[in-house]
Scaffold this motif. Structure first.
Motif, mmCIF file in Angstrom:
data_model
loop_
_atom_site.group_PDB
_atom_site.id
_atom_site.type_symbol
_atom_site.label_atom_id
_atom_site.label_comp_id
_atom_site.label_asym_id
_atom_site.label_seq_id
_atom_site.Cartn_x
_atom_site.Cartn_y
_atom_site.Cartn_z
ATOM 1 N N ALA A 1 -10.278 -3.464 7.305
ATOM 2 C CA ALA A 1 -8.781 -3.011 7.155
ATOM 3 C C ALA A 1 -8.504 -1.757 7.036
ATOM 4 C CB ALA A 1 -9.038 -3.796 5.365
ATOM 5 N N ASP A 2 -9.309 -0.516 6.634
ATOM 6 C CA ASP A 2 -9.152 0.653 6.670
ATOM 7 C C ASP A 2 -8.485 1.058 8.192
ATOM 8 O OD1 ASP A 2 -8.947 1.904 4.333
ATOM 9 O OD2 ASP A 2 -10.806 3.138 4.595
ATOM 10 N N TYR A 3 -9.299 0.412 9.139
ATOM 11 C CA TYR A 3 -8.754 0.860 10.597
ATOM 12 C C TYR A 3 -7.469 0.393 10.690
ATOM 13 C CZ TYR A 3 -9.261 1.187 15.602
ATOM 14 O OH TYR A 3 -9.208 1.554 16.934
ATOM 15 N N TRP A 4 -6.972 -0.830 10.404
ATOM 16 C CA TRP A 4 -5.526 -0.975 10.785
ATOM 17 C C TRP A 4 -4.617 0.030 9.657
ATOM 18 C CZ3 TRP A 4 -5.724 -3.672 14.783
ATOM 19 C CH2 TRP A 4 -6.532 -4.815 14.546
ATOM 20 N N ARG A 5 -5.099 0.308 8.666
ATOM 21 C CA ARG A 5 -4.140 1.423 7.821
ATOM 22 C C ARG A 5 -3.991 2.764 9.037
ATOM 23 N NH1 ARG A 5 -6.045 -1.773 3.150
ATOM 24 N NH2 ARG A 5 -8.073 -0.710 3.125
ATOM 25 N N GLU A 6 -5.458 2.990 9.373
ATOM 26 C CA GLU A 6 -5.406 4.296 10.084
ATOM 27 C C GLU A 6 -4.290 4.224 11.476
ATOM 28 O OE1 GLU A 6 -6.801 7.051 9.790
ATOM 29 O OE2 GLU A 6 -8.492 7.009 8.230
ATOM 30 N N LEU A 7 -4.130 3.002 11.973
ATOM 31 C CA LEU A 7 -3.409 2.725 12.932
ATOM 32 C C LEU A 7 -1.796 2.974 12.553
ATOM 33 C CD1 LEU A 7 -5.876 2.163 14.579
ATOM 34 C CD2 LEU A 7 -4.671 0.203 15.569
ATOM 35 N N ALA A 8 -1.609 2.973 11.083
ATOM 36 C CA ALA A 8 -0.282 2.964 10.463
ATOM 37 C C ALA A 8 0.313 1.515 10.703
ATOM 38 C CB ALA A 8 0.816 4.180 11.052
ATOM 39 N N LEU A 9 -0.712 0.439 10.538
ATOM 40 C CA LEU A 9 -0.055 -1.046 10.848
ATOM 41 C C LEU A 9 -0.311 -1.689 9.496
ATOM 42 C CD1 LEU A 9 -1.542 -1.882 14.305
ATOM 43 C CD2 LEU A 9 0.558 -1.192 13.601
ATOM 44 N N PRO A 10 0.835 -2.093 8.747
ATOM 45 C CA PRO A 10 0.562 -2.865 7.441
ATOM 46 C C PRO A 10 0.377 -4.314 8.022
ATOM 47 C CG PRO A 10 3.017 -2.504 7.840
ATOM 48 C CD PRO A 10 2.077 -1.613 8.984
ATOM 49 N N TYR A 11 -0.985 -4.823 7.841
ATOM 50 C CA TYR A 11 -1.683 -5.720 8.721
ATOM 51 C C TYR A 11 -0.690 -6.930 8.788
ATOM 52 C CZ TYR A 11 -4.877 -9.169 10.477
ATOM 53 O OH TYR A 11 -5.643 -10.252 11.133
ATOM 54 N N GLU A 12 -0.306 -7.500 7.666
ATOM 55 C CA GLU A 12 0.504 -8.687 7.616
ATOM 56 C C GLU A 12 1.733 -8.682 8.452
ATOM 57 O OE1 GLU A 12 1.818 -12.222 4.535
ATOM 58 O OE2 GLU A 12 0.996 -10.348 3.735
ATOM 59 N N ALA A 13 2.517 -7.650 8.123
ATOM 60 C CA ALA A 13 3.769 -7.429 8.824
ATOM 61 C C ALA A 13 3.455 -7.293 10.157
ATOM 62 C CB ALA A 13 4.516 -6.443 8.053
ATOM 63 N N ALA A 14 2.556 -6.523 10.516
ATOM 64 C CA ALA A 14 2.289 -6.065 11.813
ATOM 65 C C ALA A 14 2.037 -7.459 12.738
ATOM 66 C CB ALA A 14 1.484 -5.103 11.934
ATOM 67 N N MET A 15 1.130 -8.179 12.429
ATOM 68 C CA MET A 15 0.633 -9.493 12.938
ATOM 69 C C MET A 15 1.956 -10.304 13.105
ATOM 70 S SD MET A 15 -2.234 -9.031 14.133
ATOM 71 C CE MET A 15 -3.181 -7.403 13.880
ATOM 72 N N GLN A 16 2.862 -10.445 11.965
ATOM 73 C CA GLN A 16 4.004 -11.141 12.332
ATOM 74 C C GLN A 16 4.852 -10.657 13.501
ATOM 75 O OE1 GLN A 16 5.900 -11.203 8.458
ATOM 76 N NE2 GLN A 16 4.453 -12.809 7.527
ATOM 77 N N ALA A 17 4.896 -9.333 13.547
ATOM 78 C CA ALA A 17 5.698 -8.739 14.515
ATOM 79 C C ALA A 17 5.146 -8.953 15.874
ATOM 80 C CB ALA A 17 5.756 -7.239 14.218
ATOM 81 N N LEU A 18 3.852 -9.007 15.998
ATOM 82 C CA LEU A 18 3.258 -9.201 17.204
ATOM 83 C C LEU A 18 2.931 -10.607 17.440
ATOM 84 C CD1 LEU A 18 0.200 -6.740 16.418
ATOM 85 C CD2 LEU A 18 2.076 -6.321 18.479
ATOM 86 N N ASP A 19 3.248 -11.689 16.587
ATOM 87 C CA ASP A 19 3.451 -13.124 16.733
ATOM 88 C C ASP A 19 2.068 -13.529 17.102
ATOM 89 O OD1 ASP A 19 4.468 -15.529 16.864
ATOM 90 O OD2 ASP A 19 4.880 -15.520 19.122
#
Length: 286
Positions: free
Chosen positions: A39-57
């Motif tokens: 979970a920290d890894y996604w934050r380090e990428l500056a990706l809010p996980y839920e919103a980012a995955m929606q954007a990535l479909d």
């Protein structure tokens, strides 16, 4: 494997609930530690996980986890849990996790994730945006792009973050949050590798050589990842560049420590603003 090989490292203390009768960590908890670091890894990428995955479909699903135990962690040990991506395939992502006490490797975990359709769970090609973000991070680069400009230039992106933080999260009335001062302010916005705005703030001119910073906001799930400090530093630099010698801000009390670490000092007594406890803070620019 050594701790220095990991750019993403999560620190935690072993709790009583995680140890067995021998006071060593029960083996299943190491997978929980790896999940926390993921979970920290996604934050380090500056990706809010839920919103980012929606954007990535799509969605990232765990396919396989392999754990190798080298030594035991004990009650109250401080552990560093490192996470890094070792491979980005067609639809799969390979990660390596190292759990350390100091520089001593206790447990290593290999993880294989698959990027897939969120509903059908059918594997899909890893999107270029996600692939690029991971490669960019593992190469040691910054994960946000900062833009300083006028409301007409960055207002749409700034307002997205501010509405989410101040209006939706903190319950501040829209007519208070969005005001006429935005039109004359200097704004800073941080965007991640997918182009999503994740942090913002604004700089006002209060008087001759006097500036005021406000509307500092960071997407909730990305707080503590230095993006707020990047915005603050950019606004301080903008104030210094135009010749300001004093910066004032109205800090929410919960963020007081953040501003102290940036060189701001308290002025006066606490007060309430928009139903939230605040304190005025200032910093002199040399």
């Amino acid at each position: 494997m050594n701790r220095q090989a990991f750019r993403c490292v999560h620190r935690l203390r072993v709790r009583w609930a995680e140890v067995d009768v021998q006071k060593i960590v029960f083996n299943a908890h190491y997978l929980t530690y790896a999940d926390v670091a993921m979970a920290d890894y996604w934050r380090e990428l500056a990706l809010p996980y839920e919103a980012a995955m929606q954007a990535l479909d799509g969605e990232v699903f765990l396919k396989k986890a392999t754990v190798e135990y080298h030594a035991s962690a004990r009650l109250d040990d401080m552990l560093d849990v490192g996470m890094r991506c070792t491979r980005v395939g067609n639809s799969s992502l390979g990660f390596e996790c190292g759990i350390f006490a100091g520089d001593r490797l206790l447990v290593s975990v290999d993880l294989i994730y698959v990027f897939a359709d969120a509903v059908k769970q059918i594997a899909r090609r890893v999107p270029k945006g996600l692939r690029d973000a991971i490669e960019h991070f593992e190469a040691g680069h910054d994960m946000v792009t900062l833009t300083v400009g006028s409301w007409s230039q960055v207002g749409d992106q700034a307002s997205m973050v501010r509405k989410a933080v101040f209006i939706e999260e903190q319950g501040i009335a829209p007519e208070i949050e969005m005001d006429a001062l935005d039109a004359t302010a200097v704004h800073a916005v941080a965007r991640n590798r997918l182009g999503m705005p994740v942090a913002t703030g604004r700089l006002l001119q209060d008087g001759p050589r006097e500036a005021r910073i406000g509307r500092m906001a960071v997407t909730r799930v990305l707080r503590g990842q230095r993006w707020g400090r990047a915005i603050l530093d950019a606004l301080v630099d903008a104030a210094r560049a135009r010749g300001d010698t004093l910066i004032t801000l109205h800090a929410q009390r919960s963020a007081e420590g953040f501003y102290r670490r940036a060189g701001f000092e308290m002025v006066g007594e606490p007060y309430e603003e928009a139903g939230i406890a605040h304190i005025t803070m200032q910093r002199t620019l040399g």
